[in-house]
Design an enzyme around this catalytic site. Structure first.
Site, mmCIF file in Angstrom:
data_model
loop_
_atom_site.group_PDB
_atom_site.id
_atom_site.type_symbol
_atom_site.label_atom_id
_atom_site.label_comp_id
_atom_site.label_asym_id
_atom_site.label_seq_id
_atom_site.Cartn_x
_atom_site.Cartn_y
_atom_site.Cartn_z
ATOM 1 N N ARG A 140 -29.195 1.321 -8.167
ATOM 2 C CA ARG A 140 -30.542 1.039 -7.648
ATOM 3 C C ARG A 140 -30.935 -0.410 -7.932
ATOM 4 O O ARG A 140 -31.641 -1.037 -7.139
ATOM 5 C CB ARG A 140 -31.563 1.998 -8.265
ATOM 6 C CG ARG A 140 -32.960 1.810 -7.688
ATOM 7 C CD ARG A 140 -33.916 2.899 -8.101
ATOM 8 N NE ARG A 140 -34.203 2.846 -9.520
ATOM 9 C CZ ARG A 140 -34.926 3.756 -10.154
ATOM 10 N NH1 ARG A 140 -35.426 4.784 -9.512
ATOM 11 N NH2 ARG A 140 -35.172 3.642 -11.450
ATOM 12 N N LYS A 169 -36.048 12.499 -10.194
ATOM 13 C CA LYS A 169 -37.414 13.050 -10.164
ATOM 14 C C LYS A 169 -38.167 12.603 -8.920
ATOM 15 O O LYS A 169 -38.711 13.415 -8.184
ATOM 16 C CB LYS A 169 -38.220 12.616 -11.403
ATOM 17 C CG LYS A 169 -37.635 13.066 -12.725
ATOM 18 C CD LYS A 169 -38.525 12.684 -13.887
ATOM 19 C CE LYS A 169 -38.639 11.180 -14.111
ATOM 20 N NZ LYS A 169 -37.409 10.566 -14.631
ATOM 21 N N ARG A 221 -34.549 2.978 -22.251
ATOM 22 C CA ARG A 221 -35.214 4.122 -21.595
ATOM 23 C C ARG A 221 -34.552 5.437 -21.999
ATOM 24 O O ARG A 221 -35.229 6.436 -22.224
ATOM 25 C CB ARG A 221 -35.178 3.941 -20.066
ATOM 26 C CG ARG A 221 -36.160 2.873 -19.590
ATOM 27 C CD ARG A 221 -35.784 2.332 -18.240
ATOM 28 N NE ARG A 221 -35.961 3.294 -17.161
ATOM 29 C CZ ARG A 221 -35.465 3.111 -15.938
ATOM 30 N NH1 ARG A 221 -34.774 2.025 -15.650
ATOM 31 N NH2 ARG A 221 -35.686 3.998 -14.997
ATOM 32 N N ARG A 239 -44.806 12.551 -20.801
ATOM 33 C CA ARG A 239 -43.547 12.023 -21.330
ATOM 34 C C ARG A 239 -43.532 12.020 -22.850
ATOM 35 O O ARG A 239 -42.534 11.602 -23.440
ATOM 36 C CB ARG A 239 -43.364 10.577 -20.837
ATOM 37 C CG ARG A 239 -42.281 10.421 -19.763
ATOM 38 C CD ARG A 239 -42.327 8.995 -19.280
ATOM 39 N NE ARG A 239 -41.104 8.563 -18.674
ATOM 40 C CZ ARG A 239 -40.964 8.373 -17.355
ATOM 41 N NH1 ARG A 239 -41.946 8.665 -16.528
ATOM 42 N NH2 ARG A 239 -39.830 7.909 -16.875
ATOM 43 N N ARG A 247 -35.378 -3.336 -9.272
ATOM 44 C CA ARG A 247 -36.481 -2.956 -10.156
ATOM 45 C C ARG A 247 -36.298 -3.596 -11.523
ATOM 46 O O ARG A 247 -35.193 -3.620 -12.071
ATOM 47 C CB ARG A 247 -36.525 -1.427 -10.282
ATOM 48 C CG ARG A 247 -37.871 -0.873 -9.897
ATOM 49 C CD ARG A 247 -37.834 0.620 -9.813
ATOM 50 N NE ARG A 247 -37.869 1.240 -11.135
ATOM 51 C CZ ARG A 247 -38.071 2.535 -11.321
ATOM 52 N NH1 ARG A 247 -38.246 3.331 -10.277
ATOM 53 N NH2 ARG A 247 -38.095 3.046 -12.527
#
Ligand code: B4P
Length: 191
Positions: free
Chosen positions: A127, A13, A144, A88, A133
């Site tokens: 990532r 996204k 998630r 969301r 992160r």
């Protein structure tokens, strides 16, 4: 023009939103980016949001809706807005519809990226190594994905019921290949 870039965590996204923003001259509004800057600022909201995000859960609807309500008017002043990571949940979608209706606007298109779950997990773990992160741990990623299926997927049906064009786009392949598919899908939606 009001568009939504939609998809599970890791579907691209944010990556694609940057390209769409440039090509279609839309203002990119990412609730994930806004929340991360709140966390970095150390504000009380940021502290609360940071704990929730690190666990892989969604922050409360009221908090996110307030954030969007504050920023949407400025973003709407331009040629259009691209919402990334919002709405969301069904409640967020209802709140967005009401905010837009106040200004005589509505959602014009939804681009929904589709990527198989094992590839999503690989991308996020990759990532984690590059960016570190807090929510890219294996445990948070599982949560998630769970939240996405439980609460977020329903947003697509919300917009389908309203007759808003929802374009499913294959999110696999190089980012430029994915963007080419999105460009065509937006072209179809805005005809
Ligand atoms: P987000 O910031 O929206 O995080 P995300 O779903 O992981 O998407 P992101 O845009 O970052 O990643 P992308 O898919 O581009 O949200 C983070 C958290 O904030 C949420 O979990 C939640 O706690 C909270 N939150 C945000 N909005 C909320 C809301 N509305 N309500 C409640 N809570 C909210 O990219 C992922 C990786 O894939 C990158 O490393 C990228 O480089 C890579 N990638 C992208 N495209 C690729 C491709 N084509 N091929 C290979 N790799 C690719």
């Amino acid at each position: 023009m009001i568009g939504i870039i939609f998809g599970p965590p890791g579907s691209g996204k944010g990556t694609q939103a940057a390209k769409i923003e440039k090509e279609f001259d839309l203002k990119h509004l990412s609730t994930g980016d806004i929340l991360r800057s709140e966390v970095a600022s150390g504000s009380p909201t940021g502290k609360e949001a940071g704990r929730i995000m690190a666990a892989g859960d969604l922050v409360p609807d009221e908090l996110i809706v307030d954030i969007v309500r504050m920023r949407l008017p400025e973003a709407e002043a331009g040629r259009g807005v691209l919402l990334d990571g919002f709405p969301r949940t069904e409640r967020q979608a209802q709140a967005l519809d009401a905010m837009l209706a106040d200004e005589g606007h509505r959602v014009d298109f939804v681009i929904a990226l589709e990527v198989p779950e094992p590839e999503l997990v690989d991308r996020l773990l990759h990532r984690a190594k590059v960016e570190g992160r807090a929510d890219d741990t294996r445990k948070a990623i599982t949560e998630r994905m769970h939240e996405y299926h439980k609460l977020t997927e329903a947003v697509l049906d919300h917009y389908r019921r309203q007759g808003v064009p929802v374009q499913l786009v294959d999110g696999r392949g190089a980012p430029d290949e994915v963007f080419e598919r999105i460009r065509q899908a937006i072209g179809i939606s805005s005809r």
